[in-house]
Design an enzyme around this catalytic site. Structure first.
Site, PDB file in Angstrom:
ATOM      1  N   ARG A  82       9.885   9.522 -11.446  1.00 37.55           N
ATOM      2  CA  ARG A  82      10.004   8.396 -10.513  1.00 37.55           C
ATOM      3  C   ARG A  82       9.354   7.173 -11.158  1.00 37.55           C
ATOM      4  NH1 ARG A  82       6.515   6.517  -5.781  1.00 37.55           N
ATOM      5  NH2 ARG A  82       7.850   4.823  -5.106  1.00 37.55           N
ATOM      6  N   HIS A 126       8.220  -2.380  -6.490  1.00 41.61           N
ATOM      7  CA  HIS A 126       6.848  -1.857  -6.420  1.00 41.61           C
ATOM      8  C   HIS A 126       5.915  -3.048  -6.676  1.00 41.61           C
ATOM      9  CE1 HIS A 126       4.319   2.019  -6.881  1.00 41.61           C
ATOM     10  NE2 HIS A 126       3.459   1.012  -6.829  1.00 41.61           N
ATOM     11  N   GLU A 171       5.779   1.312  -0.521  1.00 42.14           N
ATOM     12  CA  GLU A 171       4.647   0.891   0.311  1.00 42.14           C
ATOM     13  C   GLU A 171       4.755  -0.570   0.738  1.00 42.14           C
ATOM     14  OE1 GLU A 171       0.949   1.944  -1.593  1.00 42.14           O
ATOM     15  OE2 GLU A 171       1.518   4.042  -1.815  1.00 42.14           O
ATOM     16  N   ASN A 299       3.914   8.494   0.840  1.00 48.96           N
ATOM     17  CA  ASN A 299       2.811   8.438  -0.126  1.00 48.96           C
ATOM     18  C   ASN A 299       1.533   8.719   0.645  1.00 48.96           C
ATOM     19  OD1 ASN A 299       4.740   7.560  -1.923  1.00 48.96           O
ATOM     20  ND2 ASN A 299       3.865   5.523  -2.233  1.00 48.96           N
ATOM     21  N   TYR A 301      -2.666   9.825   0.509  1.00 51.78           N
ATOM     22  CA  TYR A 301      -3.914  10.013  -0.247  1.00 51.78           C
ATOM     23  C   TYR A 301      -5.060  10.486   0.641  1.00 51.78           C
ATOM     24  CZ  TYR A 301      -1.465   7.778  -4.058  1.00 51.78           C
ATOM     25  OH  TYR A 301      -0.549   7.513  -5.036  1.00 51.78           O
ATOM     26  N   GLU A 366       4.356  10.164  -3.553  1.00 52.33           N
ATOM     27  CA  GLU A 366       3.104   9.965  -4.296  1.00 52.33           C
ATOM     28  C   GLU A 366       2.015  10.805  -3.649  1.00 52.33           C
ATOM     29  OE1 GLU A 366       1.504   5.985  -4.726  1.00 52.33           O
ATOM     30  OE2 GLU A 366       3.451   5.209  -5.339  1.00 52.33           O
TER      31      GLU A 366
HETATM   32  O1  IFM Z   1      -1.602   3.022  -7.753  1.00 50.43           O
HETATM   33  C1  IFM Z   1      -1.142   3.016  -6.440  1.00 50.43           C
HETATM   34  C2  IFM Z   1       0.364   2.917  -6.407  1.00 50.43           C
HETATM   35  O2  IFM Z   1       0.836   1.804  -7.087  1.00 50.43           O
HETATM   36  C3  IFM Z   1       0.840   2.825  -4.972  1.00 50.43           C
HETATM   37  N1  IFM Z   1       0.286   3.893  -4.190  1.00 50.43           N
HETATM   38  C4  IFM Z   1      -1.120   4.122  -4.252  1.00 50.43           C
HETATM   39  C5  IFM Z   1      -1.557   4.269  -5.706  1.00 50.43           C
HETATM   40  C6  IFM Z   1      -3.067   4.503  -5.773  1.00 50.43           C
HETATM   41  O3  IFM Z   1      -3.750   3.447  -5.200  1.00 50.43           O
END
Ligand code: IFM
Length: 460
Positions: A82, A126, A171, A299, A301, A366
């Site tokens: 990706r 992006h 995002e 995405n 985290y 992600e």
């Molecule tokens: O590095 C970023 C990415 O560009 C977009 N999503 C979160 C990642 C970590 O912060």
């Protein structure tokens, strides 16, 4: 070659695996082959905007080293690569003149991925908006949405015969709210409710591009969202629950409402009255967005825990929810190096909810973690990936239609406002080289993919 576009999206019988990158974070070569300036070039040059004062002008030099990078993706055994396309390389002034040398670069990249048996998965935006468009008010200007759709078609005309899975935005919440409300990302504007206007134009750009890409034969078109679970610390506190709902509306429902129902919901409109402005949200805009995605990218985290204002130190994203009632964000241990709480149950919850809410195939586009890169023996990253892959599998067992898990990220790279101080890569990049050295997490992932016989891409 990809046999048919539809076959590019895995059927879900097993989880497909991939590795992700983004243009400005890895490519470098910002002044090469006619590339125009982007808002990140401008923002990074502003004193104090980026923690270490650095920028993406060299980054990982992937513009020249993409073959080496694709060798690494192939070696880890992930089937998908990706990547994102830099709009200023293709249309340097944002509209009008097309730079063929930019298209040639992505043409080479796609062929090189296919030659290694990898499925190239392209993200069109992006965050590297051509600066020329920001000079005309960027995502606050409706014309930017039209310009985005024109650019998307230029890219598709060149790569559409070989790229099956397309994403419009990555995002968009960050592009809108960190860029135009909190001012901590490019273009660095702190203009309160402007984030809502930017969000609408990003959605419109997605809708316009989706309509034309679908008409051109694309079947696997998605949008990549950093949706987040919000957990009030005290679920019995009605004020906190109401404030958290406003935040959830700005982070999650602002995208999902139009995509699924073709409307902004009342709770969102209560905190974002800008979105009730009929000059901004014109007849037909939301109908265009409804049903425009064939899949949705998540995405993930970290989860977000909300508490009464003042309960925790000020959070860097505090200004990114304009119009909502103030809350604190409480971050529990353990945390990654960037200060984000580690809790894989948030991913499981999000996948189950997003699958049910949208009825669409969901891709984890992600997931990964920042840990200090003093050591190549990154056991903490291995634990993070292992736990989040397990959470993804649990979500699938719980009925969520999750088709892919894509690791963020291949290389230590330019981490936006953090510069090079936070490293998410499964491959270490020595800035002096920039030499690539796989970390223990790279070898662990290779072993995982090998032992579960997954991650297989297309046959070139
Ligand atoms: O590095 C970023 C990415 O560009 C977009 N999503 C979160 C990642 C970590 O912060």
């Amino acid at each position: 070659m990809v046999d048919t576009v539809r076959s590019s999206l895995p059927d879900g019988s097993s989880l497909a695996y991939g590795v992700a990158t983004a243009a400005y974070q890895i490519e470098g070569a910002v002044a090469e082959d006619g590339r125009g300036a982007s808002i990140w070039d401008t923002f990074a040059a502003r004193p104090g905007a980026v923690k270490d004062g650095l920028d993406g002008s060299v980054a990982c030099d992937s513009y020249h080293r993409y073959e080496e990078d694709l060798d690494l993706v192939a070696a880890v055994g992930a089937g998908w690569y990706r990547f994102s396309i830099a709009w200023p390389r293709i249309v340097p002034e944002g509209v009008g003149r097309v730079e063929t040398r930019g298209l040639d670069y992505y043409d080479r990249l796609v062929d090189a991925a296919l030659a290694r048996g990898l499925s190239p998965t392209a993200t069109l935006y992006h965050w590297d908006l051509p600066q020329a468009l920001e000079d005309r008010d960027g995502w606050l200007n409706r014309d930017t949405a039209e310009a985005f759709a024109d650019y998307a078609m230029v890219v598709h005309d060149r790569l559409g015969d070989r790229v099956g899975v397309w994403a419009t935005h990555n995002e968009p919440w960050c592009a809108a709210y960190l860029g135009y409300s909190a001012g901590v990302h490019a273009p660095g504007r702190r203009e309160g409710g402007a984030g809502h206007r930017a969000a609408h134009h990003l959605l419109l750009g997605h809708g316009l591009a989706a309509e034309r890409l679908h008409a051109a034969g694309v079947e696997d078109l998605g949008i990549v969202l950093n949706l987040a679970p919000f957990w009030p610390e005290d679920p019995d506190d009605p004020e906190l629950v109401a404030a958290t709902d406003g935040i959830d509306a700005i982070r999650n429902r602002v995208w999902l409402g139009p995509l699924v129902d073709g409307r902004y919901d009342d709770g969102l409109l209560a905190v974002a009255p800008e979105l009730a402005d009929t000059d901004l949200v014109r007849d037909g805009d939301l109908a265009l967005v409804q049903g425009s995605a064939d899949w949705v990218g998540v995405n993930y985290y970290t989860p977000f825990r909300t508490a009464a204002p003042g309960a925790a130190a000020r959070h860097p994203e505090a200004d990114a929810y304009p119009g909502s009632a103030p809350v604190s964000f409480v971050v529990r241990e353990p945390r990654t190096d960037i200060g984000w709480e580690v809790d894989a149950s948030g991913l499981e919850e999000l996948l189950v909810d997003t699958s049910a809410r949208t009825g669409l195939p969901v891709l984890v586009t992600e997931n990964g973690a920042a840990y200090p890169d003093e050591t190549l023996d990154d056991q903490d990253r291995i634990a993070y990936l292992r736990d989040h892959i397990a959470a993804t599998e649990r979500a699938r067992q719980g009925g969520a239609d999750v088709r892919a898990y894509i690791v963020w990220t291949l290389l230590d790279n330019f981490e936006w406002a953090e510069g090079y101080t936070k490293t998410f890569g499964i491959v270490h990049v020595d800035p002096q080289g920039p030499t690539r050295t796989p970390k223990a997490s790279f070898h662990w992932l290779a072993e995982h993919l090998n032992s579960s016989s997954v991650g297989v891409g297309v046959t070139p």
